[in-house]
Scaffold this motif. Structure first.
Motif, PDB file in Angstrom:
ATOM      1  N   VAL A  79      27.404  62.851  18.511  1.00 39.94           N
ATOM      2  CA  VAL A  79      27.005  61.545  19.037  1.00 39.94           C
ATOM      3  C   VAL A  79      26.396  61.746  20.424  1.00 39.94           C
ATOM      4  O   VAL A  79      27.003  62.363  21.295  1.00 39.94           O
ATOM      5  CB  VAL A  79      28.210  60.582  19.141  1.00 39.94           C
ATOM      6  CG1 VAL A  79      27.751  59.219  19.664  1.00 39.94           C
ATOM      7  CG2 VAL A  79      28.906  60.422  17.781  1.00 39.94           C
ATOM      8  N   HIS A  80      25.186  61.207  20.611  1.00 39.57           N
ATOM      9  CA  HIS A  80      24.530  61.224  21.921  1.00 39.57           C
ATOM     10  C   HIS A  80      24.836  59.895  22.606  1.00 39.57           C
ATOM     11  O   HIS A  80      24.451  58.831  22.103  1.00 39.57           O
ATOM     12  CB  HIS A  80      23.007  61.364  21.765  1.00 39.57           C
ATOM     13  CG  HIS A  80      22.581  62.649  21.134  1.00 39.57           C
ATOM     14  ND1 HIS A  80      22.514  63.829  21.836  1.00 39.57           N
ATOM     15  CD2 HIS A  80      22.197  62.939  19.857  1.00 39.57           C
ATOM     16  CE1 HIS A  80      22.091  64.796  21.026  1.00 39.57           C
ATOM     17  NE2 HIS A  80      21.905  64.291  19.818  1.00 39.57           N
ATOM     18  N   ILE A  81      25.524  59.931  23.744  1.00 37.48           N
ATOM     19  CA  ILE A  81      25.824  58.710  24.502  1.00 37.48           C
ATOM     20  C   ILE A  81      24.802  58.587  25.630  1.00 37.48           C
ATOM     21  O   ILE A  81      24.700  59.473  26.479  1.00 37.48           O
ATOM     22  CB  ILE A  81      27.244  58.748  25.101  1.00 37.48           C
ATOM     23  CG1 ILE A  81      28.294  58.896  23.987  1.00 37.48           C
ATOM     24  CG2 ILE A  81      27.511  57.482  25.923  1.00 37.48           C
ATOM     25  CD1 ILE A  81      29.700  59.149  24.506  1.00 37.48           C
ATOM     26  N   VAL A  82      24.035  57.497  25.612  1.00 33.54           N
ATOM     27  CA  VAL A  82      23.013  57.270  26.644  1.00 33.54           C
ATOM     28  C   VAL A  82      23.403  56.012  27.427  1.00 33.54           C
ATOM     29  O   VAL A  82      23.246  54.891  26.950  1.00 33.54           O
ATOM     30  CB  VAL A  82      21.606  57.100  26.010  1.00 33.54           C
ATOM     31  CG1 VAL A  82      20.539  57.009  27.098  1.00 33.54           C
ATOM     32  CG2 VAL A  82      21.294  58.248  25.045  1.00 33.54           C
ATOM     33  N   ILE A 119      22.880  58.042  17.945  1.00 31.13           N
ATOM     34  CA  ILE A 119      22.675  57.706  19.355  1.00 31.13           C
ATOM     35  C   ILE A 119      23.433  56.418  19.677  1.00 31.13           C
ATOM     36  O   ILE A 119      23.261  55.410  19.002  1.00 31.13           O
ATOM     37  CB  ILE A 119      21.169  57.502  19.647  1.00 31.13           C
ATOM     38  CG1 ILE A 119      20.373  58.757  19.281  1.00 31.13           C
ATOM     39  CG2 ILE A 119      20.951  57.141  21.119  1.00 31.13           C
ATOM     40  CD1 ILE A 119      18.857  58.530  19.214  1.00 31.13           C
ATOM     41  N   LEU A 120      24.265  56.490  20.718  1.00 29.60           N
ATOM     42  CA  LEU A 120      24.962  55.310  21.231  1.00 29.60           C
ATOM     43  C   LEU A 120      24.229  54.929  22.506  1.00 29.60           C
ATOM     44  O   LEU A 120      24.295  55.629  23.510  1.00 29.60           O
ATOM     45  CB  LEU A 120      26.423  55.680  21.502  1.00 29.60           C
ATOM     46  CG  LEU A 120      27.457  54.582  21.667  1.00 29.60           C
ATOM     47  CD1 LEU A 120      27.441  53.625  20.484  1.00 29.60           C
ATOM     48  CD2 LEU A 120      28.842  55.186  21.820  1.00 29.60           C
ATOM     49  N   LEU A 121      23.487  53.819  22.444  1.00 28.00           N
ATOM     50  CA  LEU A 121      22.493  53.508  23.473  1.00 28.00           C
ATOM     51  C   LEU A 121      22.812  52.205  24.199  1.00 28.00           C
ATOM     52  O   LEU A 121      22.937  51.153  23.577  1.00 28.00           O
ATOM     53  CB  LEU A 121      21.116  53.410  22.787  1.00 28.00           C
ATOM     54  CG  LEU A 121      19.897  53.075  23.627  1.00 28.00           C
ATOM     55  CD1 LEU A 121      19.607  54.154  24.661  1.00 28.00           C
ATOM     56  CD2 LEU A 121      18.678  52.893  22.702  1.00 28.00           C
ATOM     57  N   ASP A 122      22.922  52.285  25.527  1.00 27.13           N
ATOM     58  CA  ASP A 122      23.165  51.082  26.317  1.00 27.13           C
ATOM     59  C   ASP A 122      21.872  50.281  26.462  1.00 27.13           C
ATOM     60  O   ASP A 122      20.787  50.852  26.554  1.00 27.13           O
ATOM     61  CB  ASP A 122      23.690  51.471  27.703  1.00 27.13           C
ATOM     62  CG  ASP A 122      24.177  50.262  28.490  1.00 27.13           C
ATOM     63  OD1 ASP A 122      24.778  49.361  27.881  1.00 27.13           O
ATOM     64  OD2 ASP A 122      23.946  50.209  29.708  1.00 27.13           O
ATOM     65  N   ILE A 123      21.997  48.954  26.467  1.00 25.36           N
ATOM     66  CA  ILE A 123      20.814  48.094  26.630  1.00 25.36           C
ATOM     67  C   ILE A 123      20.354  48.046  28.083  1.00 25.36           C
ATOM     68  O   ILE A 123      19.186  48.271  28.383  1.00 25.36           O
ATOM     69  CB  ILE A 123      21.126  46.652  26.135  1.00 25.36           C
ATOM     70  CG1 ILE A 123      21.062  46.586  24.609  1.00 25.36           C
ATOM     71  CG2 ILE A 123      20.164  45.649  26.735  1.00 25.36           C
ATOM     72  CD1 ILE A 123      19.679  46.544  24.021  1.00 25.36           C
TER      73      ILE A 123
END
Length: 204
Positions: free
Chosen positions: A7-10, A52-56
Motif C-alpha cells: 500500500v502506497h500512503i500519500v 494507493i491510499l491518497l489524501d484529498i
C-alpha cells in the motif's frame, strides 16, 4: 521481494502516515509512504505495483489532480481516497474518476482494511468494466423510479435537501427512499451504493 500486498500512503500529514502505516503493517501489509503528491508522481514509474491510499487535501497538488495525472500516465493501481468531513462531494468526483472507495477521517481500522481489500480484489479479479456495468444494471432494476432518481442525485453529489427540492418531495421522503434503495442494493455505506451507481452510468 516480499509477497505481501503493498500500500502506497500519500499524505502530507506525518501523523496520518505514521498511524495508518502502523494499522496496515500490523495487519500484514507492506507499506511505502509519500509526503506529497509531487513526490509520489515523481517516483511512481519505479514504484512497485499495489494500491494507493491518497489524501484529498494536500498543498501544491491535491488528491484529485494526482489521480488525474496518474490516469494520464496510464498508472492502473487502484486508489482509495482519504477525505475530511467537508469533502464528500470531492470524494464522489474521485470515485467517478475511478477511485475504489473513500474513507472519511477519522476512520476505523475495519473501514480501512475493507477498502484496501476491495482494491486488491479489483487487481486480482480485473473484472471488465462491461461486466461490472451489467451487474450494476441488474441491481438497479430492483429500484423504483423514485429510488433511482434519489440515487442519481446522490451520485451527482447533491445533499438530501437539494434532491428533495429537485424532485418536489420532502427531505424526509428522500431519506426513506435512500434507506430503501440501500436495502435493495444490499449495501451498508454510501460509497458502496455509489460504486454500483457509477458502474451503471449514473451521475454522469
Amino acid at each position: 521481494m516480499s509477497d505481501k500486498k503493498l500500500v502506497h500512503i500519500v499524505d502530507d500529514e506525518d501523523s496520518i502516515r505514521r498511524s495508518v502505516s502502523f494499522m496496515l503493517k500490523t495487519s500484514g501489509y507492506q507499506v511505502e509512504t509519500w509526503n506529497s503528491g509531487q513526490a509520489f508522481l515523481k517516483d511512481v514509474k519505479h514504484a512497485e505495483h499495489g494500491c494507493i491510499l491518497l489524501d484529498i487535501r494536500m498543498p501544491e497538488i491535491d488528491g484529485l489532480e494526482v489521480q488525474r495525472l496518474l490516469a494520464e500516465r496510464g498508472v492502473t493501481m487502484p486508489i482509495v481516497i482519504m477525505t475530511g468531513h467537508g469533502d464528500i462531494s470531492i470524494a464522489i468526483r474521485a470515485m467517478k474518476g475511478g477511485a475504489v472507495d473513500f474513507l472519511e477521517k477519522p476512520f476505523e481500522k475495519a473501514a480501512l482494511l475493507g477498502a484496501i481489500e476491495e482494491s486488491f480484489a479489483r487487481i486480482a479479479n480485473a473484472t471488465s468494466a462491461s461486466a461490472r456495468a451489467a451487474d450494476a444494471a441488474t441491481m438497479l432494476a430492483a429500484l423504483t423510479a423514485r429510488e433511482r432518481d434519489v440515487l442519481e442525485g446522490l451520485a451527482r453529489g447533491f445533499p438530501n435537501k437539494t434532491i428533495a427540492y429537485d424532485l418536489g418531495i420532502s427531505p424526509r421522503t428522500v431519506e426513506v427512499h435512500r434507506a430503501n434503495l440501500m436495502v435493495k442494493l444490499e449495501v451498508h455505506t454510501l460509497s458502496d451504493a455509489l460504486r454500483i451507481a457509477f458502474a451503471a452510468g449514473l451521475g454522469s
